[in-house]
Design an enzyme around this catalytic site. Structure first.
Site, PDB file in Angstrom:
ATOM      1  N   PHE A  72      54.992  54.684  51.943  1.00 47.25           N
ATOM      2  CA  PHE A  72      54.167  53.759  51.150  1.00 47.25           C
ATOM      3  C   PHE A  72      54.758  53.482  49.767  1.00 47.25           C
ATOM      4  CE2 PHE A  72      51.443  55.964  54.117  1.00 47.25           C
ATOM      5  CZ  PHE A  72      50.621  54.963  54.611  1.00 47.25           C
ATOM      6  N   TYR A 140      60.421  40.453  46.562  1.00 49.85           N
ATOM      7  CA  TYR A 140      59.540  41.478  47.129  1.00 49.85           C
ATOM      8  C   TYR A 140      59.484  41.347  48.661  1.00 49.85           C
ATOM      9  CZ  TYR A 140      55.323  43.794  48.677  1.00 49.85           C
ATOM     10  OH  TYR A 140      54.440  44.573  49.381  1.00 49.85           O
TER      11      TYR A 140
HETATM   12  N1  UFG Z   1      43.787  35.612  41.776  1.00 48.84           N
HETATM   13  C1  UFG Z   1      43.041  34.965  40.830  1.00 48.84           C
HETATM   14  N2  UFG Z   1      42.799  35.623  39.660  1.00 48.84           N
HETATM   15  C2  UFG Z   1      43.262  36.871  39.394  1.00 48.84           C
HETATM   16  C3  UFG Z   1      44.024  37.529  40.400  1.00 48.84           C
HETATM   17  C4  UFG Z   1      44.275  36.860  41.575  1.00 48.84           C
HETATM   18  O1  UFG Z   1      42.611  33.831  41.008  1.00 48.84           O
HETATM   19  O2  UFG Z   1      43.007  37.392  38.311  1.00 48.84           O
HETATM   20  C5  UFG Z   1      44.030  34.920  43.047  1.00 48.84           C
HETATM   21  C6  UFG Z   1      45.489  34.751  43.379  1.00 48.84           C
HETATM   22  O3  UFG Z   1      46.019  33.613  42.745  1.00 48.84           O
HETATM   23  C7  UFG Z   1      45.451  34.661  44.896  1.00 48.84           C
HETATM   24  C8  UFG Z   1      44.269  35.555  45.280  1.00 48.84           C
HETATM   25  O4  UFG Z   1      43.497  35.695  44.091  1.00 48.84           O
HETATM   26  O5  UFG Z   1      45.173  33.365  45.285  1.00 48.84           O
HETATM   27  C9  UFG Z   1      44.682  36.931  45.751  1.00 48.84           C
HETATM   28  O6  UFG Z   1      45.599  37.466  44.792  1.00 48.84           O
HETATM   29  P1  UFG Z   1      46.054  38.977  44.791  1.00 48.84           P
HETATM   30  O7  UFG Z   1      46.983  39.144  43.627  1.00 48.84           O
HETATM   31  O8  UFG Z   1      44.874  39.874  44.872  1.00 48.84           O
HETATM   32  O9  UFG Z   1      46.835  39.132  46.156  1.00 48.84           O
HETATM   33  P2  UFG Z   1      48.077  38.275  46.729  1.00 48.84           P
HETATM   34  O10 UFG Z   1      47.539  37.500  47.875  1.00 48.84           O
HETATM   35  O11 UFG Z   1      48.804  37.549  45.687  1.00 48.84           O
HETATM   36  O12 UFG Z   1      49.047  39.462  47.157  1.00 48.84           O
HETATM   37  C10 UFG Z   1      49.061  40.016  48.418  1.00 48.84           C
HETATM   38  C11 UFG Z   1      49.637  41.425  48.330  1.00 48.84           C
HETATM   39  C12 UFG Z   1      51.068  41.369  47.882  1.00 48.84           C
HETATM   40  C13 UFG Z   1      51.838  40.448  48.803  1.00 48.84           C
HETATM   41  C14 UFG Z   1      51.207  39.084  48.834  1.00 48.84           C
HETATM   42  C15 UFG Z   1      51.906  38.193  49.813  1.00 48.84           C
HETATM   43  O13 UFG Z   1      48.906  42.189  47.416  1.00 48.84           O
HETATM   44  O14 UFG Z   1      51.625  42.660  47.945  1.00 48.84           O
HETATM   45  O15 UFG Z   1      49.848  39.203  49.237  1.00 48.84           O
HETATM   46  O16 UFG Z   1      51.739  36.868  49.436  1.00 48.84           O
HETATM   47  F1  UFG Z   1      53.114  40.309  48.377  1.00 48.84           F
END
Ligand code: UFG
Length: 324
Positions: A72, A140
């Site tokens: 992990f 990543y």
């Molecule tokens: N978001 C917001 N505000 C915030 C944080 C996130 O609007 O403060 C949005 C992001 O733009 C996205 C969604 O919420 O649309 C989810 O965002 P996260 O950061 O929680 O998760 P991600 O989908 O970006 O990330 C996940 C995994 C990563 C992986 C990625 C693949 O956590 O490890 O999917 O795209 F790389």
């Protein structure tokens, strides 16, 4: 079995340790505590070691004689991987290769690897299954895909048995509240909202409200961390009867928009958070939803905590009284 959990002091790794111990396995954690927490290691001894440190890892394998390794330990911030790719290739690829080399030399043949939906890049279909092209759009995702390739080659050449589990959006926390998600900085949507709800001054905005989705915000497939860990346990059993390299997508198959997540968080905490919209965050695909049909069919995996409010409520329990 005796299992080495690499990165077992981190968010998903620590939940894995709890599940393994509950299932009667013996757990040893290897973690350099770079992003993990000593307090999260509660189900077996902690060996403070970096996975790239072959000289330090060898004696750990000699001492414990592991039956399997679950891995992990990785950096996982997409934006950081774009600005500092060497950091990602060094830790996520080169150090993992060192770990795999030690495993081969010490005769440990079972490996379960944390991969990601980021290996797919821009989604080309509604539900992303394992046949979807793998074209990562950031270092990543590329680093995780490189390891998958290494695993396939090592399976063919050295008889390694390996499963890569491609997580969609891991969320939630231990329902008993012993462990939870604690990143610094926190970039993920649900913990950011819950930190704000718990009184943190964090300024949380909705990143982008002009995506081609029903409410204009990004859609993701949120999956409870315990359901992810349950799939790891099934993968471990699967490797008993199956040689080679296998990969599975893990999600609930249901997409929720950022706005829907905000509403669900507000329902769980019982008040409005007054979250406003802001500009898009670079690199976010509009929609990422998994097909986990293969994991269901082949591993017999059934997510037990699929309901979004259930996921959020478990995380809220943690964020109201985080222990680290
Ligand atoms: N978001 C917001 N505000 C915030 C944080 C996130 O609007 O403060 C949005 C992001 O733009 C996205 C969604 O919420 O649309 C989810 O965002 P996260 O950061 O929680 O998760 P991600 O989908 O970006 O990330 C996940 C995994 C990563 C992986 C990625 C693949 O956590 O490890 O999917 O795209 F790389």
């Amino acid at each position: 079995m005796r299992i080495l959990v690499v990165g077992g002091a981190g968010y998903i790794g620590s939940h894995m340790c709890k599940l393994l111990a509950g299932a009667g396995h013996e757990v040893v954690v290897a973690d350099n505590l770079g992003t993990g927490h000593r307090e999260a290691v509660q189900w077996g001894p902690l060996v403070e070691v970096s996975i790239g440190d072959v000289a330090a890892l060898g004696p750990v394998f000699d001492r414990y004689r592991f039956d399997a390794v679950m891995h992990f330990a990785a950096y996982s911030l997409v934006a950081e991987s774009v600005t500092d790719p060497f950091k990602y290739y060094q830790n996520n690829v080169a150090a993992t290769l060192a770990l795999l080399r030690v495993m081969r030399d010490k005769g440990v043949a079972r490996f379960v690897f944390s991969s990601t939906a980021a290996v797919f890049g821009e989604p080309q279909q509604e539900l992303i299954d394992e046949a979807h092209p793998v074209v990562p759009i950031n270092p990543y995702g590329a680093s995780k895909l490189m390891v998958e390739r290494v695993l396939a080659d090592a399976a063919a050449a050295y008889g390694l048995r390996a499963v890569a589990l491609r997580y969609f959006n891991a969320a939630g926390a231990d329902p008993e509240g012993l462990i939870g998600e604690s990143h610094e900085p926190e970039s993920h949507l649900i913990p950011r909202l819950l930190r704000r709800a718990a009184g943190d001054t964090l300024d949380v905005k909705i990143f982008g409200s002009d995506y081609p989705t029903p409410d204009g915000t990004c859609i993701r497939d949120y999956i409870h961390v315990n359901d992810l860990c349950a799939a790891h346990l099934l993968a471990l059993e699967y490797l008993d009867g199956h040689a080679g390299f296998h990969s599975f997508n893990l999600g609930n198959g249901t997409g929720y928009s950022v706005r829907q997540v905000v509403t669900a968080v507000e329902a769980v905490i019982g008040r409005s958070l007054g979250i406003e919209s802001a500009a898009r965050r670079p690199g976010d695909p509009a929609r990422l939803v998994a097909s986990s049909a293969l994991a269901r069919e082949v591993l017999g995996w059934r997510p037990a905590l699929a309901d979004l409010q259930t996921i959020i409520a478990s995380a809220w329990r943690w964020h109201q009284a985080p222990k680290f």
